[in-house]
Motif scaffolding. Structure first.
Motif, PDB file in Angstrom:
ATOM      1  N   ALA A 196       0.859  -1.087  -0.137  1.00  0.00           N
ATOM      2  CA  ALA A 196       0.145  -0.087   0.128  1.00  0.00           C
ATOM      3  C   ALA A 196       0.753   1.155   0.069  1.00  0.00           C
ATOM      4  O   ALA A 196       1.873   1.179   0.716  1.00  0.00           O
ATOM      5  N   LEU A 197       0.462   2.274  -0.701  1.00  0.00           N
ATOM      6  CA  LEU A 197       1.272   3.493  -0.562  1.00  0.00           C
ATOM      7  C   LEU A 197       0.345   4.516  -1.006  1.00  0.00           C
ATOM      8  O   LEU A 197      -0.222   4.865  -2.212  1.00  0.00           O
ATOM      9  N   ASP A 198       0.073   5.553  -0.031  1.00  0.00           N
ATOM     10  CA  ASP A 198      -0.649   6.625  -0.326  1.00  0.00           C
ATOM     11  C   ASP A 198      -0.711   7.617   0.870  1.00  0.00           C
ATOM     12  O   ASP A 198       0.201   7.442   1.897  1.00  0.00           O
ATOM     13  N   THR A 199      -1.485   8.656   0.963  1.00  0.00           N
ATOM     14  CA  THR A 199      -1.695   9.436   2.250  1.00  0.00           C
ATOM     15  C   THR A 199      -2.224   8.770   3.143  1.00  0.00           C
ATOM     16  O   THR A 199      -3.149   7.887   2.961  1.00  0.00           O
ATOM     17  N   PRO A 200      -2.045   9.042   4.507  1.00  0.00           N
ATOM     18  CA  PRO A 200      -2.784   8.372   5.682  1.00  0.00           C
ATOM     19  C   PRO A 200      -4.212   8.385   5.396  1.00  0.00           C
ATOM     20  O   PRO A 200      -5.131   7.245   5.528  1.00  0.00           O
ATOM     21  N   ALA A 201      -4.671   9.655   5.019  1.00  0.00           N
ATOM     22  CA  ALA A 201      -6.070   9.641   4.796  1.00  0.00           C
ATOM     23  C   ALA A 201      -6.767   8.777   3.714  1.00  0.00           C
ATOM     24  O   ALA A 201      -7.870   7.924   3.978  1.00  0.00           O
ATOM     25  N   ALA A 202      -6.118   8.726   2.649  1.00  0.00           N
ATOM     26  CA  ALA A 202      -6.571   7.945   1.407  1.00  0.00           C
ATOM     27  C   ALA A 202      -6.331   6.349   1.742  1.00  0.00           C
ATOM     28  O   ALA A 202      -7.406   5.731   1.657  1.00  0.00           O
ATOM     29  N   LEU A 203      -5.587   5.933   2.705  1.00  0.00           N
ATOM     30  CA  LEU A 203      -5.199   4.470   3.036  1.00  0.00           C
ATOM     31  C   LEU A 203      -6.445   4.418   3.814  1.00  0.00           C
ATOM     32  O   LEU A 203      -6.932   2.948   3.818  1.00  0.00           O
ATOM     33  N   LYS A 204      -6.751   5.149   5.024  1.00  0.00           N
ATOM     34  CA  LYS A 204      -7.859   4.665   5.699  1.00  0.00           C
ATOM     35  C   LYS A 204      -9.127   4.498   5.076  1.00  0.00           C
ATOM     36  O   LYS A 204      -9.798   3.531   5.286  1.00  0.00           O
ATOM     37  N   LYS A 205      -9.405   5.387   4.201  1.00  0.00           N
ATOM     38  CA  LYS A 205     -10.559   5.332   3.236  1.00  0.00           C
ATOM     39  C   LYS A 205     -10.467   3.902   2.442  1.00  0.00           C
ATOM     40  O   LYS A 205     -11.515   3.196   2.576  1.00  0.00           O
ATOM     41  N   GLN A 206      -9.356   3.757   1.828  1.00  0.00           N
ATOM     42  CA  GLN A 206      -9.302   2.681   1.016  1.00  0.00           C
ATOM     43  C   GLN A 206      -9.580   1.327   1.628  1.00  0.00           C
ATOM     44  O   GLN A 206     -10.300   0.674   1.422  1.00  0.00           O
ATOM     45  N   PHE A 207      -9.161   1.406   3.093  1.00  0.00           N
ATOM     46  CA  PHE A 207      -9.244   0.002   3.732  1.00  0.00           C
ATOM     47  C   PHE A 207     -10.576   0.020   4.847  1.00  0.00           C
ATOM     48  O   PHE A 207     -10.672  -0.710   5.520  1.00  0.00           O
ATOM     49  N   GLY A 208     -11.098   1.332   4.818  1.00  0.00           N
ATOM     50  CA  GLY A 208     -12.428   1.432   5.364  1.00  0.00           C
ATOM     51  C   GLY A 208     -12.175   1.627   6.845  1.00  0.00           C
ATOM     52  O   GLY A 208     -12.773   0.723   7.793  1.00  0.00           O
ATOM     53  N   ALA A 209     -10.982   1.853   7.193  1.00  0.00           N
ATOM     54  CA  ALA A 209     -10.450   1.738   8.743  1.00  0.00           C
ATOM     55  C   ALA A 209     -10.512   3.422   9.336  1.00  0.00           C
ATOM     56  O   ALA A 209     -10.511   4.368   8.708  1.00  0.00           O
ATOM     57  N   ASP A 210     -10.280   3.048  10.773  1.00  0.00           N
ATOM     58  CA  ASP A 210     -10.395   4.381  11.221  1.00  0.00           C
ATOM     59  C   ASP A 210      -8.946   5.137  11.598  1.00  0.00           C
ATOM     60  O   ASP A 210      -8.714   6.233  11.760  1.00  0.00           O
ATOM     61  N   THR A 211      -8.319   3.962  11.876  1.00  0.00           N
ATOM     62  CA  THR A 211      -6.773   4.455  12.134  1.00  0.00           C
ATOM     63  C   THR A 211      -5.791   3.900  11.171  1.00  0.00           C
ATOM     64  O   THR A 211      -6.086   2.673  10.902  1.00  0.00           O
ATOM     65  N   MET A 212      -4.549   4.156  11.335  1.00  0.00           N
ATOM     66  CA  MET A 212      -3.468   3.486  10.521  1.00  0.00           C
ATOM     67  C   MET A 212      -3.150   2.168  11.142  1.00  0.00           C
ATOM     68  O   MET A 212      -2.985   1.193  10.389  1.00  0.00           O
ATOM     69  N   ASN A 213      -3.368   2.063  12.440  1.00  0.00           N
ATOM     70  CA  ASN A 213      -3.084   0.559  13.087  1.00  0.00           C
ATOM     71  C   ASN A 213      -3.920  -0.556  12.330  1.00  0.00           C
ATOM     72  O   ASN A 213      -3.622  -1.448  12.074  1.00  0.00           O
ATOM     73  N   GLU A 214      -5.419  -0.140  12.220  1.00  0.00           N
ATOM     74  CA  GLU A 214      -6.151  -1.021  11.452  1.00  0.00           C
ATOM     75  C   GLU A 214      -5.738  -1.265   9.967  1.00  0.00           C
ATOM     76  O   GLU A 214      -5.802  -2.441   9.826  1.00  0.00           O
ATOM     77  N   VAL A 215      -5.569  -0.261   9.551  1.00  0.00           N
ATOM     78  CA  VAL A 215      -4.808  -0.545   7.858  1.00  0.00           C
ATOM     79  C   VAL A 215      -3.536  -1.453   7.926  1.00  0.00           C
ATOM     80  O   VAL A 215      -3.573  -2.770   7.370  1.00  0.00           O
ATOM     81  N   PHE A 216      -2.647  -1.090   8.960  1.00  0.00           N
ATOM     82  CA  PHE A 216      -1.723  -2.120   8.884  1.00  0.00           C
ATOM     83  C   PHE A 216      -2.000  -3.565   9.398  1.00  0.00           C
ATOM     84  O   PHE A 216      -1.472  -4.345   8.727  1.00  0.00           O
ATOM     85  N   LEU A 217      -2.989  -3.765  10.401  1.00  0.00           N
ATOM     86  CA  LEU A 217      -3.266  -4.947  10.744  1.00  0.00           C
ATOM     87  C   LEU A 217      -3.930  -5.854   9.569  1.00  0.00           C
ATOM     88  O   LEU A 217      -3.676  -6.908   9.446  1.00  0.00           O
ATOM     89  N   GLN A 218      -4.785  -5.149   8.970  1.00  0.00           N
ATOM     90  CA  GLN A 218      -5.398  -5.656   7.888  1.00  0.00           C
ATOM     91  C   GLN A 218      -4.656  -6.242   6.664  1.00  0.00           C
ATOM     92  O   GLN A 218      -4.631  -7.281   6.139  1.00  0.00           O
ATOM     93  N   LEU A 219      -3.568  -5.313   6.587  1.00  0.00           N
ATOM     94  CA  LEU A 219      -2.715  -5.845   5.518  1.00  0.00           C
ATOM     95  C   LEU A 219      -1.661  -7.008   5.667  1.00  0.00           C
ATOM     96  O   LEU A 219      -1.258  -7.900   5.254  1.00  0.00           O
ATOM     97  N   ALA A 220      -1.171  -6.447   7.223  1.00  0.00           N
ATOM     98  CA  ALA A 220      -0.247  -7.778   7.483  1.00  0.00           C
ATOM     99  C   ALA A 220      -0.935  -9.034   7.864  1.00  0.00           C
ATOM    100  O   ALA A 220      -0.312 -10.091   7.787  1.00  0.00           O
ATOM    101  N   ARG A 221      -2.095  -8.946   8.313  1.00  0.00           N
ATOM    102  CA  ARG A 221      -3.057 -10.308   8.303  1.00  0.00           C
ATOM    103  C   ARG A 221      -3.146 -10.899   7.354  1.00  0.00           C
ATOM    104  O   ARG A 221      -3.141 -12.375   7.293  1.00  0.00           O
ATOM    105  N   ALA A 222      -3.475 -10.200   6.279  1.00  0.00           N
ATOM    106  CA  ALA A 222      -3.913 -10.752   4.911  1.00  0.00           C
ATOM    107  C   ALA A 222      -2.976 -11.903   4.310  1.00  0.00           C
ATOM    108  O   ALA A 222      -3.433 -12.782   3.873  1.00  0.00           O
ATOM    109  N   LYS A 223      -1.740 -11.511   4.681  1.00  0.00           N
ATOM    110  CA  LYS A 223      -0.985 -12.687   4.223  1.00  0.00           C
ATOM    111  C   LYS A 223      -1.035 -14.121   4.916  1.00  0.00           C
ATOM    112  O   LYS A 223      -0.706 -15.021   4.326  1.00  0.00           O
ATOM    113  N   SER A 224      -1.371 -13.976   6.089  1.00  0.00           N
ATOM    114  CA  SER A 224      -1.329 -15.262   6.701  1.00  0.00           C
ATOM    115  C   SER A 224      -2.604 -15.961   6.861  1.00  0.00           C
ATOM    116  O   SER A 224      -3.481 -15.458   6.218  1.00  0.00           O
TER     117      SER A 224
END
Lengths: 243, 304, 368
Positions: A215-243
């Motif tokens: 993922a690569l974008d502004t924090p706001a755009a990333l949160k929108k893209q992943f439907g998350a409230d915080t960057m933490n959620e975005v991160f967890l979604q992405l890192a979790r997706a692999k396993s």
């Protein structure tokens, strides 16, 4: 149009069969604060080392401050600053000696060093501590000092590897004030961190998972893209997706 | 009986006061967090409780045993995970676990129930040297090693430092499950956001405890009104707000700034707009542990 | 007991997984011994010698050709006067000069004994001694042949003069020396490093918090090194005997138990160092500066103690290495039994007890 501070195209590093960074491509604009996130072992350090000219890529291309990372590492090193949580200052030298030493490494003249030292101590309100051993300073001050020294030669890009680990919340923010200040002067900031709230302070962030940029974008755009409230959620979604 | 009792502990290293009048108790089955940055005195406190350091003054008891007199008995009962990763890097995952089981006079099999959840996650790498594990894996192995002798109290000193957010979350999930086994856990962390995962926390700074309570009480008792403000130019916003006479504090908090002020928000909005700020958002915010911590820190600095 | 066994096992894992250190530990004694051994045997082949034959008769010619016929010596030049001897040495490639006085045959037959003079360049004492030994052996052979021929008991009396270094010490000194050095290195340095490594890693904290007793922790850490160093000393002894021809005149059992005792002394020193310091680096520096250098310089390994200034001679007494070298030489070269070496053995044992008591009392059950 501003010149890009960093451009990479399909930058790859292999260690034997293991692909540490897998064809990553991104651009960082001059004066941008670029957050480089990823789980432990996702390949952040490898990528950062290649950009600093410490590690030769296996394939792909990259230019840092307009210089090629295969052939012009010397020119790159003159124009970048580097600071990591683990190593930055000599604990058994005084504050002034550290400043002198790093100023000397980058070829500043004596009068420049004197000027910089006075200016730096004043900005960090460390005038009283100039002759103290770095060892005796609180961790937060050390980190702020380390950052100021990393930009002492007015580099066009600063690489910060987890600069705020273990630092108290107020100092952490003061540290970010320094980062903002440098960015406002046009210095490009390339920073890794494990604090997800710090990710929000960046202009843009990239998240690496298993050697690739997922993922690569502004924090706001990333949160929108992943439907998350915080960057933490975005991160967890992405890192979790692999396993 | 309270599993951990700390009464007026003082500890000095040379001229530096590492711990200053520390007192708290941990209830049976409680997950108690010591929250504070590096240098707050967390590790010193752990070492005193693990009978590895002597306090200058004060008393501490673990399972009703005195940490000075009954150190031998305490050492048999506690599980301790020191701050830095302290396992043998050149031994494999399995060998490490086996070794720590044996020196505590037990076997992996005997207490497998307790560590099964965690061990199964690292079992695929059991023949790998511990030094070659990723950060998160190392922490899990270290936890297994601290648990393998079925301790009745668990001391975890900064188990999640330097570990990425995913592994940190997994680690805290494990601690929640351990809590169900009714083992009291004393854990320290520099990450303020982890405070909410504890039953009760002590906020530590400069060797002193600034506040002890449940995370929700700490937050709800925080009376200061906090405003979340953002605009399109955050750096200028910080400077403009700090220059404002009626703004007490202004810190970056994620995408917003958290601001405490006596000024009227509408007045601030209009002055910022005239200052040329665009995309301005000013809204009330809920304080978090970090807000409380910072305001306590400022109070502490002013008191000195 | 199971705990202890497990601890030793873990320690062995550390040792055997650290290939580099292991190679150094085993490689160094082998390399040192082999180097010494081969350096000397290589020199011996075709050593260039000069002859100053005043006699110039059948017997003297016979002797010279007998000596130069061997593969050990090559005749480089014939000298005409004594004045030429030193210049010949100074040119550098002449190792030995044989001086045969006037009337060699006459003395040999009439007086039934004759003198010759062997001069060697003893700035390299090891080579010099070996050359003399070989020359003596050849002269002895020649003498026997002649005796057989003449049916008379004849003796040639070689007079040996070491030029440049009259205080020549036995070359056999270096086998005991190397052995002392290696044992010191393995036992003292490795022990102190391995214990401080646990402190640095932070595992010492966990070990201390475990029910293991401090004595057990220490013992568990040193036992593998005791075995290792004992094994290494046997290797050194074998190499010394086979390659270098080092004699072992005394009892092997006594020799091995002396080695065992010295291992213990060195180990207790290692433990003492580790209880005084917290980092591997300091432990290494202390072992290097405090133990290895004195062992090399002051124990009589390199420089004879008799030729040191008095203060240093006194200092050398507190070095365990000095006493161990004395014991080794006595047993191996003189064939001494326990009564003769009781004093140095007793001193070593006393030192060991002292170091152990100090370090055990210093070993902390806590961190500070």
């Amino acid at each position: 149009m501003t010149q890009a501070a960093i451009t990479t195209t399909a930058l790859t590093k292999r260690f034997g069969n293991f692909i540490a960074t897998n064809a990553i491509s991104f651009d960082v604009a001059q004066g941008e604060i670029f957050g480089f996130l990823g789980a432990n072992g996702a390949g952040k350090t490898t990528a950062m080392r290649m950009l600093c000219g410490l590690l030769r890529p296996s394939s792909g291309e990259a230019r840092v401050a307009g210089f090629d990372i295969y052939t012009q590492t010397e020119q790159i090193k003159q124009r970048i600053g580097y600071m990591s949580q683990k190593f930055s200052l000599y604990e058994d030298l005084t504050v002034k000696e550290n400043i002198r030493f790093y100023g000397g490494i980058y070829g500043l003249s004596n009068s420049q060093i004197r000027e910089k030292t006075a200016d730096l101590l004043q900005r960090l309100s460390l005038e009283q501590e100039g002759n103290m051993l770095v060892r005796a300073l609180p961790l937060g001050w050390k980190q702020k000092l380390a950052f100021s020294i990393a930009v002492i030669h007015d580099p066009s890009i600063v690489f910060l590897d987890e600069p705020t680990g273990g630092v108290d919340p107020i100092t952490r923010r003061q540290f970010w004030d320094l980062i903002y200040e440098s960015a406002a002067k046009g210095v490009t900031i390339f920073v890794t961190t494990h604090y997800m709230d710090e990710a929000e302070y960046c202009n843009r962030i990239s998240i690496m998972v298993d050697g690739k940029i997922k993922a690569l974008d502004t924090p706001a755009a990333l949160k929108k893209q992943f439907g998350a409230d915080t960057m933490n959620e975005v991160f967890l979604q992405l890192a979790r997706a692999k396993s | 009986m309270e599993p951990i009792v700390v009464q007026n502990i003082f500890k000095q290293f040379g001229n530096v006061s590492a711990l200053h009048d520390i007192s708290f108790t941990v209830a049976p089955g409680e997950l108690f967090g010591l929250i504070g940055p590096d240098g707050a005195g967390k590790s010193t406190l752990f070492r005193i409780l693990a009978t590895l350091l002597l306090a200058d003054k004060g008393k501490a008891m673990v399972n009703g045993l005195d940490v000075v007199k009954d150190y031998r008995a305490i050492r048999r009962q506690v599980g301790y995970m020191p701050g830095k990763f302290s396992l043998y890097q050149d031994l494999t995952v399995e060998e490490n676990l086996h070794f720590f089981a044996t020196i505590f006079n037990t076997t992996i099999k005997e207490n497998y129930d307790l560590i099964r959840d965690i061990y199964e996650q690292i079992a695929p790498f059991k023949t790998r040297p511990a030094g070659k594990l990723s950060g998160g894996m190392k922490q899990k192995l270290a936890l297994c090693c601290a648990l393998v002798h079925k301790p009745s109290v668990l001391f975890l000193d900064e188990p999640t430092t330097g570990v990425d957010p995913v592994s940190r979350k997994e680690f805290w999930d494990m601690l929640q499950r351990l809590k169900e086994k009714n083992i009291p856990i004393l854990v320290s962390t520099p990450y303020m956001d982890e405070a909410t995962l504890c039953d009760r926390v002590a906020l530590m700074q400069n060797g002193a405890i600034m506040q002890i309570d449940t995370p929700s009480t700490i937050v709800s008792q925080f009376r200061t009104k906090i405003w979340a403000i953002k605009s399109n130019d955050m750096y200028r916003l910080i400077r403009d707000l700090r220059a404002h006479p009626e703004v007490q504090s202004c810190f970056a908090f994620g995408e917003f700034l958290h601001v405490t002020m006596t000024a009227d928000p509408e007045e601030v909005r209009s002055s910022l707009t005239t200052g040329g700020h665009t995309g301005l958002v000013i809204q009330p915010a809920n304080a978090g542990i970090e807000d409380v911590f910072m305001s306590l820190m400022q109070a502490q600095t002013q008191a000195v | 007991m199971k705990q202890f066994f497990e601890f030793v096992k873990k320690e062995c894992f550390h040792i055997f997984r650290d290939r580099r250190t292991l190679i150094i530990l085993f490689g160094m004694p082998v390399v040192l011994i082999v180097l010494f051994g081969f350096a000397i045997t290589n020199e011996i082949r075709h050593a260039r010698i000069a002859v100053l034959d005043y006699s110039q008769d059948a017997l003297s010619h016979g002797l010279v050709s007998k000596i130069t016929a061997s593969t050990y010596f090559d005749l480089a030049e014939n000298l005409r006067s004594e004045k030429e001897i030193l210049p010949a040495f100074k040119k550098g490639d002449i190792r030995m000069v044989i001086v045969i006085p006037n009337g060699f045959s006459r003395d040999f037959i009439r007086e039934r004994k004759a003198a010759i003079q062997l001069l060697t360049d003893a700035s390299d004492p090891n080579t010099a001694t070996t050359l003399i030994n070989y020359a003596n052996a050849i002269i002895g052979q020649y003498q026997q042949e002649q005796t057989h021929l003449q049916h008379l008991p004849l003796t040639i009396h070689p007079e040996v003069r070491m030029v440049y270094n009259p205080m020549l010490k036995s070359v056999f000194l270096f086998v005991p020396g190397v052995m002392t050095l290696i044992l010191m290195l393995v036992c003292a340095m490795m022990t102190s490093i391995t214990i401080t490594r646990e402190k640095e890693l932070g595992t010492m904290e966990i070990l201390l918090v475990s029910p293991l007793r401090p004595v057990l922790i220490i013992a568990g850490k040193v036992v593998p090194y005791v075995l290792l160093s004992f094994f290494i000393s046997i290797i050194i002894l074998c190499l010394g005997t086979w390659i270098f021809g080092m004699p072992v005149k005394g009892s092997i059992l006594l020799l091995l138990s002396a080695c065992g005792l010295f291992c213990l002394t060195a180990l207790s020193l290692g433990i003492l160092i580790s209880s005084l310091t917290n980092s591997q680096q300091t432990a290494m520096m202390i072992s290097m500066m405090g133990l290895l250098l004195p062992t090399i310089l002051l124990s009589g390994f390199v420089y004879p103690i008799e030729s040191m200034p008095v203060p240093l001679q006194i200092v050398s007494n507190i070095l365990p290495a000095k006493w161990f070298i004395i014991i080794l030489k006595d047993i191996m070269l003189k064939g001494s039994g326990l009564p003769q070496i009781a004093l140095p053995m007793g001193i070593l044992a006393g030192m060991t007890c002292f170091f152990l008591i100090v370090s055990l009392s210093k070993f902390k059950i806590r961190l500070s």
